[in-house]
Design a protein around this motif. Structure first.
Motif, PDB file in Angstrom:
ATOM      1  N   VAL A 165     -35.458  88.845  36.516  1.00  0.00           N
ATOM      2  CA  VAL A 165     -35.270  90.223  35.729  1.00  0.00           C
ATOM      3  C   VAL A 165     -33.730  90.021  34.852  1.00  0.00           C
ATOM      4  N   GLN A 166     -33.988  91.289  33.970  1.00  0.00           N
ATOM      5  CA  GLN A 166     -32.917  91.075  32.936  1.00  0.00           C
ATOM      6  C   GLN A 166     -31.632  90.976  33.533  1.00  0.00           C
ATOM      7  N   GLN A 167     -31.250  91.830  34.602  1.00  0.00           N
ATOM      8  CA  GLN A 167     -30.070  91.947  35.085  1.00  0.00           C
ATOM      9  C   GLN A 167     -29.414  90.703  35.770  1.00  0.00           C
ATOM     10  N   ASP A 168     -30.457  89.804  36.212  1.00  0.00           N
ATOM     11  CA  ASP A 168     -29.935  88.334  36.704  1.00  0.00           C
ATOM     12  C   ASP A 168     -29.193  87.663  35.657  1.00  0.00           C
ATOM     13  N   VAL A 169     -29.380  87.651  34.339  1.00  0.00           N
ATOM     14  CA  VAL A 169     -28.825  87.029  33.538  1.00  0.00           C
ATOM     15  C   VAL A 169     -27.462  87.750  33.008  1.00  0.00           C
ATOM     16  N   VAL A 170     -26.513  87.016  33.025  1.00  0.00           N
ATOM     17  CA  VAL A 170     -25.115  87.552  32.738  1.00  0.00           C
ATOM     18  C   VAL A 170     -24.286  86.637  31.755  1.00  0.00           C
ATOM     19  N   VAL A 171     -23.698  87.391  30.646  1.00  0.00           N
ATOM     20  CA  VAL A 171     -22.854  86.714  29.914  1.00  0.00           C
ATOM     21  C   VAL A 171     -21.472  86.543  30.626  1.00  0.00           C
ATOM     22  N   ASP A 172     -21.184  85.159  30.706  1.00  0.00           N
ATOM     23  CA  ASP A 172     -19.969  84.860  31.158  1.00  0.00           C
ATOM     24  C   ASP A 172     -18.713  84.695  30.355  1.00  0.00           C
ATOM     25  N   LEU A 210     -16.503  81.454  30.894  1.00  0.00           N
ATOM     26  CA  LEU A 210     -17.108  80.367  30.665  1.00  0.00           C
ATOM     27  C   LEU A 210     -17.471  80.245  29.124  1.00  0.00           C
ATOM     28  N   SER A 211     -17.623  81.277  28.364  1.00  0.00           N
ATOM     29  CA  SER A 211     -17.572  81.516  26.981  1.00  0.00           C
ATOM     30  C   SER A 211     -16.433  81.011  26.299  1.00  0.00           C
ATOM     31  N   ASN A 212     -15.368  81.574  27.005  1.00  0.00           N
ATOM     32  CA  ASN A 212     -14.024  80.842  26.356  1.00  0.00           C
ATOM     33  C   ASN A 212     -13.629  79.728  26.641  1.00  0.00           C
ATOM     34  N   VAL A 213     -14.366  79.007  27.673  1.00  0.00           N
ATOM     35  CA  VAL A 213     -14.142  77.467  27.793  1.00  0.00           C
ATOM     36  C   VAL A 213     -14.873  76.750  26.605  1.00  0.00           C
ATOM     37  N   GLN A 219     -20.869  83.058  17.110  1.00  0.00           N
ATOM     38  CA  GLN A 219     -20.134  81.892  18.086  1.00  0.00           C
ATOM     39  C   GLN A 219     -20.891  81.867  19.231  1.00  0.00           C
ATOM     40  N   ARG A 220     -20.674  80.864  19.979  1.00  0.00           N
ATOM     41  CA  ARG A 220     -21.559  80.536  20.959  1.00  0.00           C
ATOM     42  C   ARG A 220     -20.944  81.322  22.313  1.00  0.00           C
ATOM     43  N   ILE A 221     -22.057  81.687  22.948  1.00  0.00           N
ATOM     44  CA  ILE A 221     -21.591  82.526  24.294  1.00  0.00           C
ATOM     45  C   ILE A 221     -22.362  81.664  25.439  1.00  0.00           C
ATOM     46  N   VAL A 222     -21.881  82.022  26.576  1.00  0.00           N
ATOM     47  CA  VAL A 222     -22.341  81.346  27.950  1.00  0.00           C
ATOM     48  C   VAL A 222     -22.913  82.245  28.738  1.00  0.00           C
ATOM     49  N   LYS A 223     -24.270  82.059  28.993  1.00  0.00           N
ATOM     50  CA  LYS A 223     -25.208  82.763  30.052  1.00  0.00           C
ATOM     51  C   LYS A 223     -25.364  82.123  31.187  1.00  0.00           C
ATOM     52  N   ARG A 224     -25.123  82.598  32.444  1.00  0.00           N
ATOM     53  CA  ARG A 224     -25.702  81.915  33.553  1.00  0.00           C
ATOM     54  C   ARG A 224     -26.586  82.801  34.538  1.00  0.00           C
ATOM     55  N   TYR A 232     -28.094  78.057  36.631  1.00  0.00           N
ATOM     56  CA  TYR A 232     -28.182  77.706  35.221  1.00  0.00           C
ATOM     57  C   TYR A 232     -26.938  77.917  34.316  1.00  0.00           C
ATOM     58  N   VAL A 233     -26.686  77.242  33.397  1.00  0.00           N
ATOM     59  CA  VAL A 233     -25.291  77.445  32.583  1.00  0.00           C
ATOM     60  C   VAL A 233     -26.128  77.232  31.228  1.00  0.00           C
ATOM     61  N   ARG A 234     -26.260  78.246  30.490  1.00  0.00           N
ATOM     62  CA  ARG A 234     -26.885  78.096  29.182  1.00  0.00           C
ATOM     63  C   ARG A 234     -25.851  78.523  28.109  1.00  0.00           C
ATOM     64  N   ILE A 235     -25.931  77.852  27.064  1.00  0.00           N
ATOM     65  CA  ILE A 235     -24.842  77.912  25.870  1.00  0.00           C
ATOM     66  C   ILE A 235     -25.725  78.221  24.613  1.00  0.00           C
ATOM     67  N   GLY A 236     -25.661  79.386  24.054  1.00  0.00           N
ATOM     68  CA  GLY A 236     -26.377  80.013  22.815  1.00  0.00           C
ATOM     69  C   GLY A 236     -25.504  80.638  21.991  1.00  0.00           C
ATOM     70  N   ASN A 237     -26.602  81.448  21.309  1.00  0.00           N
ATOM     71  CA  ASN A 237     -26.086  82.332  20.167  1.00  0.00           C
ATOM     72  C   ASN A 237     -25.099  81.569  19.206  1.00  0.00           C
ATOM     73  N   ASP A 238     -25.139  80.314  18.840  1.00  0.00           N
ATOM     74  CA  ASP A 238     -24.247  79.505  18.169  1.00  0.00           C
ATOM     75  C   ASP A 238     -25.194  79.263  16.800  1.00  0.00           C
ATOM     76  N   ASN A 239     -25.138  80.496  15.965  1.00  0.00           N
ATOM     77  CA  ASN A 239     -25.731  80.514  14.681  1.00  0.00           C
ATOM     78  C   ASN A 239     -25.042  80.226  13.697  1.00  0.00           C
ATOM     79  N   TYR A 240     -25.419  79.023  13.069  1.00  0.00           N
ATOM     80  CA  TYR A 240     -24.895  78.530  11.614  1.00  0.00           C
ATOM     81  C   TYR A 240     -25.790  77.683  10.938  1.00  0.00           C
TER      82      TYR A 240
END
Length: 307
Positions: A3-10, A13-16, A266-271, A281-289
């Motif tokens: 469900v939606q709330q299970d996916v969080v922007v970290d 980890l985004s900073n990393v 710029q990229r963000i990390v969702k987990r 899961y660690v997903r890096i996306g939103n890297d739009n260029y």
């Protein structure tokens, strides 16, 4: 079910991921980032009317000569999202030594993959003669690996002259692969020019001085070209080529530069947790260029500079 709330922007980890850098990647140096407000759009190019000499003398009582400038959309851009994900099993997380952090390790690994793809695409863009139409292809004795016959200084001089003739900008950069750099450091023509400097030790800074540019950027990144499961085949991403270029030292409106990276976000990390697999899961996306050549006349490609 996820469900939606299970996916969080970290944020941590985004900073990393955002701060993770590798000095072997040069894509953002040669194609500087330009932040855009929309994911798609047009970019504009001024014509060369400002270089035309117009009548400036004005007779008493007469109006000043009226001039105009020309500007038109030169092309479009569409920033595309780039994303990858990795998985950290609970067993790996639980058994990791105190000095290790598998989530950070996975974040850095996925980030490296994204940067590798970015580098590969930049090299493909800048080493294609269909894109850099001011070019020459060396072969045989003209290649810089032939120490007896080749003339790298003359070849670069031709490139610099071509760029300046078509832009009135003094080229300030040479981009070359590590393969090319390693050949040049032992080239007699280079050694002769710098033999009284720093005990004859050739550096990128000294080569830049010999070639009369401000900087030499060496592409050292490599990739594995073998299909998965096959014997590894490693190769340098920037091949055996050199690019002479004018790259604007300041990213701003109305700049003239070889190319840019239009960047929307710029990229963000969702987990999120997967209970069935018992891990995260660690997903890096939103890297739009998107990487674009905006002034090909600012570049000159020396294809197959070495054998």
């Amino acid at each position: 079910m996820l469900v939606q709330q299970d996916v969080v922007v970290d944020p941590a980890l985004s900073n990393v991921s955002i701060k993770y850098t590798n000095d072997t990647f040069i894509a953002d140096m040669v194609l500087p980032m330009v932040k855009v407000a929309k994911q798609t759009g047009k970019y504009y190019v001024y014509d060369k009317a400002n270089l035309r000499i117009d009548q400036t003398e004005r007779a008493a009582g007469s109006a000043a000569n009226e001039i105009d400038f020309g500007v038109a959309p030169s092309g479009t851009f569409a920033c595309e999202d780039h994303a990858l994900k990795g998985f950290v099993a609970d067993e790996i997380q639980d058994q990791a030594d105190a000095a290790l952090n598998p989530l950070i390790d996975e974040t850095e690994t996925v980030t490296e993959k994204l940067l590798l793809d970015r580098e590969y695409n930049a090299a493909a863009l800048l080493t294609d003669t269909a894109n850099i139409t001011q070019n020459t292809t060396l072969s045989g004795t003209s290649q810089w690996s032939d120490y007896n016959n080749s003339d790298p200084i003359g070849d670069v001089r031709t490139a610099r002259t071509t760029i300046h003739t078509n832009t009135f900008k003094k080229p300030n950069t040479i981009i070359m692969s590590k393969v090319v750099f390693d050949i040049l450091v032992d080239h007699p023509a280079i050694i002769e020019r710098i033999k009284y400097s720093q005990l004859g030790v050739v550096t990128a800074e000294l080569i830049a001085r010999v070639f009369q540019v401000e900087q030499v950027i060496v592409g050292e990144a490599g990739n594995n070209t073998a299909a998965e499961g096959q014997t590894d085949v490693l190769a340098y991403i920037w091949g055996k080529h050199a690019i002479v270029a004018y790259i604007s030292p300041v990213v701003r409106l109305k700049m003239l530069t070889l190319g840019v990276t239009f960047t929307y976000s710029q990229r963000i990390v969702k987990r999120w947790r997967d209970e069935d697999r018992e891990g995260t899961y660690v997903r890096i996306g939103n890297d739009n260029y998107v990487q674009k050549l905006v002034a090909a006349a600012c570049g000159y490609l020396i294809k197959n500079a070495v054998a």
